[in-house]
Design a protein around this motif. Structure first.
Motif, PDB file in Angstrom:
ATOM      1  N   ALA A   1      -6.403  -8.178   5.419  1.00 50.38           N
ATOM      2  CA  ALA A   1      -5.543  -7.074   4.586  1.00 50.38           C
ATOM      3  C   ALA A   1      -4.063  -7.465   5.190  1.00 50.38           C
ATOM      4  CB  ALA A   1      -6.247  -5.883   4.840  1.00 50.38           C
ATOM      5  N   ASN A   2      -3.043  -7.139   4.322  1.00 52.74           N
ATOM      6  CA  ASN A   2      -1.806  -7.413   4.583  1.00 52.74           C
ATOM      7  C   ASN A   2      -1.017  -6.051   5.325  1.00 52.74           C
ATOM      8  OD1 ASN A   2      -2.467  -8.893   2.145  1.00 52.74           O
ATOM      9  ND2 ASN A   2      -0.709 -10.219   2.885  1.00 52.74           N
ATOM     10  N   ASP A   3      -1.841  -4.719   4.844  1.00 52.99           N
ATOM     11  CA  ASP A   3      -1.179  -3.765   5.226  1.00 52.99           C
ATOM     12  C   ASP A   3      -2.137  -2.796   5.231  1.00 52.99           C
ATOM     13  OD1 ASP A   3       0.917  -2.233   6.417  1.00 52.99           O
ATOM     14  OD2 ASP A   3       2.346  -3.394   5.203  1.00 52.99           O
ATOM     15  N   TYR A   4      -1.684  -1.414   5.766  1.00 52.06           N
ATOM     16  CA  TYR A   4      -2.558  -0.381   5.646  1.00 52.06           C
ATOM     17  C   TYR A   4      -1.828   1.102   5.452  1.00 52.06           C
ATOM     18  CZ  TYR A   4      -1.237   0.913  10.135  1.00 52.06           C
ATOM     19  OH  TYR A   4      -0.616   1.430  11.288  1.00 52.06           O
ATOM     20  N   ILE A   5      -2.412   2.026   4.787  1.00 53.19           N
ATOM     21  CA  ILE A   5      -1.593   3.208   4.658  1.00 53.19           C
ATOM     22  C   ILE A   5      -2.720   4.264   5.200  1.00 53.19           C
ATOM     23  CG2 ILE A   5      -0.843   5.112   3.060  1.00 53.19           C
ATOM     24  CD1 ILE A   5      -0.258   2.731   1.119  1.00 53.19           C
ATOM     25  N   ALA A   6      -2.345   5.134   5.850  1.00 53.97           N
ATOM     26  CA  ALA A   6      -3.170   6.145   6.540  1.00 53.97           C
ATOM     27  C   ALA A   6      -3.399   7.317   5.412  1.00 53.97           C
ATOM     28  CB  ALA A   6      -2.913   6.759   7.971  1.00 53.97           C
ATOM     29  N   LYS A   7      -4.668   8.044   5.317  1.00 54.39           N
ATOM     30  CA  LYS A   7      -4.690   9.469   4.722  1.00 54.39           C
ATOM     31  C   LYS A   7      -4.535  10.534   5.618  1.00 54.39           C
ATOM     32  CE  LYS A   7      -8.430   7.728   1.465  1.00 54.39           C
ATOM     33  NZ  LYS A   7      -9.898   7.874   1.226  1.00 54.39           N
ATOM     34  N   PRO A   8      -3.826  11.644   5.182  1.00 52.83           N
ATOM     35  CA  PRO A   8      -3.552  11.725   3.843  1.00 52.83           C
ATOM     36  C   PRO A   8      -2.308  11.094   3.435  1.00 52.83           C
ATOM     37  CG  PRO A   8      -2.995  13.663   5.248  1.00 52.83           C
ATOM     38  CD  PRO A   8      -3.806  12.642   6.083  1.00 52.83           C
ATOM     39  N   ILE A   9      -2.244  10.523   2.237  1.00 49.38           N
ATOM     40  CA  ILE A   9      -1.233   9.666   1.881  1.00 49.38           C
ATOM     41  C   ILE A   9      -0.049  10.466   1.588  1.00 49.38           C
ATOM     42  CG2 ILE A   9      -0.495   8.137  -0.055  1.00 49.38           C
ATOM     43  CD1 ILE A   9      -3.294   7.241  -0.105  1.00 49.38           C
TER      44      ILE A   9
ATOM     45  N   GLU B   1       7.038   2.944  -0.231  1.00 52.61           N
ATOM     46  CA  GLU B   1       7.602   1.984   0.899  1.00 52.61           C
ATOM     47  C   GLU B   1       6.827   0.812   1.000  1.00 52.61           C
ATOM     48  OE1 GLU B   1       8.879   3.420   4.523  1.00 52.61           O
ATOM     49  OE2 GLU B   1      10.004   5.140   3.479  1.00 52.61           O
ATOM     50  N   VAL B   2       5.514   1.058   1.412  1.00 50.92           N
ATOM     51  CA  VAL B   2       4.577  -0.200   1.609  1.00 50.92           C
ATOM     52  C   VAL B   2       4.416  -1.087   0.319  1.00 50.92           C
ATOM     53  CG1 VAL B   2       2.142  -0.780   2.359  1.00 50.92           C
ATOM     54  CG2 VAL B   2       3.296   1.070   3.490  1.00 50.92           C
ATOM     55  N   VAL B   3       4.060  -0.280  -0.680  1.00 50.34           N
ATOM     56  CA  VAL B   3       3.941  -1.257  -2.071  1.00 50.34           C
ATOM     57  C   VAL B   3       5.118  -2.002  -2.473  1.00 50.34           C
ATOM     58  CG1 VAL B   3       3.590  -0.992  -4.554  1.00 50.34           C
ATOM     59  CG2 VAL B   3       2.131   0.407  -3.069  1.00 50.34           C
TER      60      VAL B   3
END
Length: 123
Positions: free
Chosen positions: A101-109, A116-118
């Motif tokens: 995976a290239n990146d991650y986002i933590a919940k709660p989003i 920013e990440v997208v």
């Protein structure tokens, strides 16, 4: 026609809606929803995507399995993948990144974080 095809793989309808609501702020995006890893994999075989966002914990096929399937497929292995993980799930994050995976986002989003990440992966 949309400039970017984004696949959102998330089993929670509420979370999918939240992600879609945020990503609609980016113009020229076609957002495709999948309800689990199997559904996501089917959609991947039917069309080309510029970015994939996937939850990790899902029934049928989880996000980690989906990431490893994508990374082992010649035609799909270069698609950027962002994993969505519950906050504090350090192991999931490490495994996801180790699988490719290239990146991650933590919940709660948070909407601004998601955007920013997208935006790092679609230009």
């Amino acid at each position: 026609m949309a400039k970017h095809n984004i696949l959102i793989v998330e089993d929670s309808p509420t979370m999918r809606q939240l992600i879609i609501f945020s990503l609609k702020r980016i113009s020229d995006c076609n957002l495709v929803e999948a309800t689990d890893g199997v559904d996501g994999w089917k959609k991947l075989s039917g069309q080309n995507f510029d970015l994939i966002l996937t939850d990790i914990n899902m029934p049928v096929m989880d996000g980690l399995k989906l990431v490893s399937l994508i990374r082992s497929d010649e035609k799909k292995k270069n698609i950027p993948i962002i994993i969505i993980t519950t906050e504090g799930a350090e192991e999931d994050k490490k495994r996801g990144l180790a699988l490719g995976a290239n990146d991650y986002i933590a919940k709660p989003i948070q909407s601004h974080t998601l955007l920013e990440v997208v935006k790092k992966y679609i230009h």
